[in-house]
Enzyme design. Structure first.
Site, PDB file in Angstrom:
ATOM      1  N   GLY A  22     -15.306   9.916 -17.206  1.00 24.05           N
ATOM      2  CA  GLY A  22     -15.741  10.515 -18.488  1.00 24.05           C
ATOM      3  C   GLY A  22     -15.742   9.466 -19.592  1.00 24.05           C
ATOM      4  O   GLY A  22     -16.673   9.392 -20.402  1.00 24.05           O
ATOM      5  N   TYR A  41      -2.544  11.320  -0.597  1.00 26.05           N
ATOM      6  CA  TYR A  41      -3.071   9.996  -0.951  1.00 26.05           C
ATOM      7  C   TYR A  41      -4.480   9.825  -0.388  1.00 26.05           C
ATOM      8  O   TYR A  41      -5.422   9.532  -1.124  1.00 26.05           O
ATOM      9  CB  TYR A  41      -2.133   8.922  -0.392  1.00 26.05           C
ATOM     10  CG  TYR A  41      -2.513   7.505  -0.766  1.00 26.05           C
ATOM     11  CD1 TYR A  41      -2.297   7.016  -2.050  1.00 26.05           C
ATOM     12  CD2 TYR A  41      -3.073   6.643   0.176  1.00 26.05           C
ATOM     13  CE1 TYR A  41      -2.631   5.703  -2.388  1.00 26.05           C
ATOM     14  CE2 TYR A  41      -3.408   5.340  -0.159  1.00 26.05           C
ATOM     15  CZ  TYR A  41      -3.184   4.866  -1.429  1.00 26.05           C
ATOM     16  OH  TYR A  41      -3.518   3.576  -1.759  1.00 26.05           O
TER      17      TYR A  41
HETATM   18  P1  NAD Z   1       1.734   0.048  -7.478  1.00 26.97           P
HETATM   19  O1  NAD Z   1       2.475   1.299  -7.153  1.00 26.97           O
HETATM   20  O2  NAD Z   1       2.507  -1.205  -7.652  1.00 26.97           O
HETATM   21  O3  NAD Z   1       0.834   0.235  -8.767  1.00 26.97           O
HETATM   22  C1  NAD Z   1       0.323   1.482  -9.188  1.00 26.97           C
HETATM   23  C2  NAD Z   1       0.472   1.551 -10.694  1.00 26.97           C
HETATM   24  O4  NAD Z   1      -0.067   2.799 -11.174  1.00 26.97           O
HETATM   25  C3  NAD Z   1       1.950   1.534 -11.137  1.00 26.97           C
HETATM   26  O5  NAD Z   1       2.115   0.629 -12.203  1.00 26.97           O
HETATM   27  C4  NAD Z   1       2.214   2.972 -11.563  1.00 26.97           C
HETATM   28  O6  NAD Z   1       3.254   3.084 -12.515  1.00 26.97           O
HETATM   29  C5  NAD Z   1       0.864   3.391 -12.085  1.00 26.97           C
HETATM   30  N1  NAD Z   1       0.642   4.852 -12.069  1.00 26.97           N
HETATM   31  C6  NAD Z   1       0.899   5.703 -11.044  1.00 26.97           C
HETATM   32  N2  NAD Z   1       0.567   6.959 -11.410  1.00 26.97           N
HETATM   33  C7  NAD Z   1       0.063   6.875 -12.673  1.00 26.97           C
HETATM   34  C8  NAD Z   1      -0.425   7.834 -13.593  1.00 26.97           C
HETATM   35  N3  NAD Z   1      -0.498   9.136 -13.279  1.00 26.97           N
HETATM   36  N4  NAD Z   1      -0.842   7.407 -14.811  1.00 26.97           N
HETATM   37  C9  NAD Z   1      -0.749   6.090 -15.150  1.00 26.97           C
HETATM   38  N5  NAD Z   1      -0.274   5.144 -14.336  1.00 26.97           N
HETATM   39  C10 NAD Z   1       0.120   5.542 -13.097  1.00 26.97           C
HETATM   40  O7  NAD Z   1       0.651  -0.137  -6.318  1.00 26.97           O
HETATM   41  P2  NAD Z   1      -0.390  -1.298  -6.044  1.00 26.97           P
HETATM   42  O8  NAD Z   1      -0.130  -1.783  -4.681  1.00 26.97           O
HETATM   43  O9  NAD Z   1      -0.433  -2.248  -7.156  1.00 26.97           O
HETATM   44  O10 NAD Z   1      -1.754  -0.470  -5.989  1.00 26.97           O
HETATM   45  C11 NAD Z   1      -2.679  -0.435  -7.050  1.00 26.97           C
HETATM   46  C12 NAD Z   1      -3.908   0.359  -6.624  1.00 26.97           C
HETATM   47  O11 NAD Z   1      -4.515  -0.241  -5.483  1.00 26.97           O
HETATM   48  C13 NAD Z   1      -3.587   1.809  -6.256  1.00 26.97           C
HETATM   49  O12 NAD Z   1      -4.621   2.640  -6.737  1.00 26.97           O
HETATM   50  C14 NAD Z   1      -3.610   1.776  -4.741  1.00 26.97           C
HETATM   51  O13 NAD Z   1      -3.959   3.027  -4.213  1.00 26.97           O
HETATM   52  C15 NAD Z   1      -4.668   0.730  -4.471  1.00 26.97           C
HETATM   53  N6  NAD Z   1      -4.473   0.131  -3.143  1.00 26.97           N
HETATM   54  C16 NAD Z   1      -3.410  -0.690  -2.902  1.00 26.97           C
HETATM   55  C17 NAD Z   1      -3.234  -1.210  -1.630  1.00 26.97           C
HETATM   56  C18 NAD Z   1      -2.084  -2.128  -1.298  1.00 26.97           C
HETATM   57  O14 NAD Z   1      -1.938  -2.523  -0.167  1.00 26.97           O
HETATM   58  N7  NAD Z   1      -1.268  -2.548  -2.241  1.00 26.97           N
HETATM   59  C19 NAD Z   1      -4.123  -0.867  -0.587  1.00 26.97           C
HETATM   60  C20 NAD Z   1      -5.170  -0.003  -0.873  1.00 26.97           C
HETATM   61  C21 NAD Z   1      -5.346   0.488  -2.149  1.00 26.97           C
END
Ligand code: NAD
Ligand code: UDP
Length: 311
Positions: free
Chosen positions: A101, A144
């Site tokens: 949005g 997820y």
């Molecule tokens: P992480 O948990 O370290 O980071 C996620 C961040 O999002 C955190 O800082 C958390 O506080 C914030 N967050 C969670 N819910 C929230 C909300 N409702 N509002 C605002 N902030 C919120 O994880 P990451 O490994 O850094 O992953 C980042 C992104 O990449 C995620 O979307 C994850 O699904 C995607 N991803 C990561 C991997 C991996 O291997 N690390 C693989 C596939 C996808």
């Protein structure tokens, strides 16, 4: 100079992205609710006049004049996304609606951090983007997996219906410095266990496979995707095709740390995918991208980081 919004910017991947985009001369607005992220990850950026930090939950709408949005907000490790599964679905689905949005309103390009989990426990190996996946809609990983799948649906629908400029990347298992030592992911668990000379916890027999990508390679692919031609929207796999069993990973971490840890086996969690490996032909062709950091090299850098925080 662009104005760039990063949701989940205080997390593992998000904090590296904030740093990279600031270093490249952009203004960065980092938005986070600090559920799994931490101010510690971005504390060194506070004070930079081109960096702003906002405590905000993506479940609620957010407004700011920006040129690009990287939507990363979502807990990524099974123990954290399963802690409050309803909230996980809301974060993915309502977060996507709110960011789409915003992108529509300010005509920004918005990139979704999707995941290899959209392939579930895959029946096709390696996984190309054309594979629709094998996901249990009612299991412990569904909040997820299905949340991320629905976010992809929303991205495509906003693009088709409202002409929003979108990009979708499917990220495969990524590791590196600033992973949360308590978030239960396999690379951080094994390194922490090795440095404390504690038992390595292998779930199941350890024959399941994953393809591990170093965070710098992901950032390169992610930013190339954001800057790619407007017509290329993905989804595109961003991952390292090197495939290892969990047992092989454990052996590597033991050798690289010189640890005296032993291996123990714990039950395999439900719906744990048996194998995973990206087909990255599309990223090679459209983005001229492929990962550069081999597993041993990336593990050594990650171990170096964990030595500074594990006491
Ligand atoms: P992480 O948990 O370290 O980071 C996620 C961040 O999002 C955190 O800082 C958390 O506080 C914030 N967050 C969670 N819910 C929230 C909300 N409702 N509002 C605002 N902030 C919120 O994880 P990451 O490994 O850094 O992953 C980042 C992104 O990449 C995620 O979307 C994850 O699904 C995607 N991803 C990561 C991997 C991996 O291997 N690390 C693989 C596939 C996808
Ligand atoms: N795993 C393991 N021991 C651990 C943590 C994870 O054997 O201490 C296994 C887990 O069962 C899975 C793989 O390692 O098969 C990767 O787990 P992770 O949570 O890192 O990522 P995901 O399953 O989401 O790909």
């Amino acid at each position: 100079m662009k104005r760039i919004l990063i949701t989940g910017g205080a997390g593992f991947i998000g904090s590296h992205l904030c740093e990279k985009l600031l270093n490249e001369g952009n203004e960065v607005l980092c938005l986070d609710n600090f559920f799994t992220g931490s101010k510690k990850n971005i504390i060194h950026l506070i004070g930079n006049p081109y960096f702003e930090l906002v405590r905000h939950d993506v479940i609620a709408p957010f407004f700011a004049e920006v040129d690009e949005i990287y939507n990363l907000a979502c807990p990524a490790s099974p123990i954290h996304y399963q802690y409050n599964p309803i909230k996980t679905v809301k974060t993915s689905v309502m977060g996507a609606i709110n960011m789409l949005g915003l992108a529509k309103r300010v005509k920004a390009t918005v990139l979704q951090a999707s995941t290899s989990e959209v392939y579930g426990d895959p029946k096709i190996h390696p996984q190309p983007e054309s594979y629709w996946g094998n996901v249990n809609p009612i299991g412990i990983r569904s909040c997820y997996d299905e949340g991320k799948r629905c976010a992809e649906t929303l991205f495509m629908d906003y693009h088709v219906q409202n002409k929003v400029k979108i990009k979708i990347i499917r990220i495969f298992n990524t590791y590196g410095p600033r992973m949360n030592p308590n978030d239960g992911r396999v690379v951080s668990n094994f390194i922490v266990q090795a440095l404390k000379n504690e038992d390595f916890t292998i779930y199941g027999d350890g024959a399941q496979t994953r393809s591990f990508q170093y965070v710098d390679d992901l950032l390169e692919g992610m930013t190339l995707m954001m800057r790619s031609h407007e017509d290329f929207i993905g989804p595109v796999n961003i991952g390292n095709p090197g495939e290892f069993t969990i047992r092989e990973l454990a052996d590597k971490v033991i050798v690289l740390t010189g640890s005296s840890s032993k291996i123990i086996h714990l039950p395999l969690p439900a719906d744990d995918p048996l194998q995973r490996k990206p087909d990255i032909s599309l990223a090679r062709k459209e983005l001229n991208w492929e990962p550069k950091v081999a597993l041993d090299e990336g593990l050594l850098k990650t171990i170096e980081y964990f030595r500074t925080i594990v006491k």
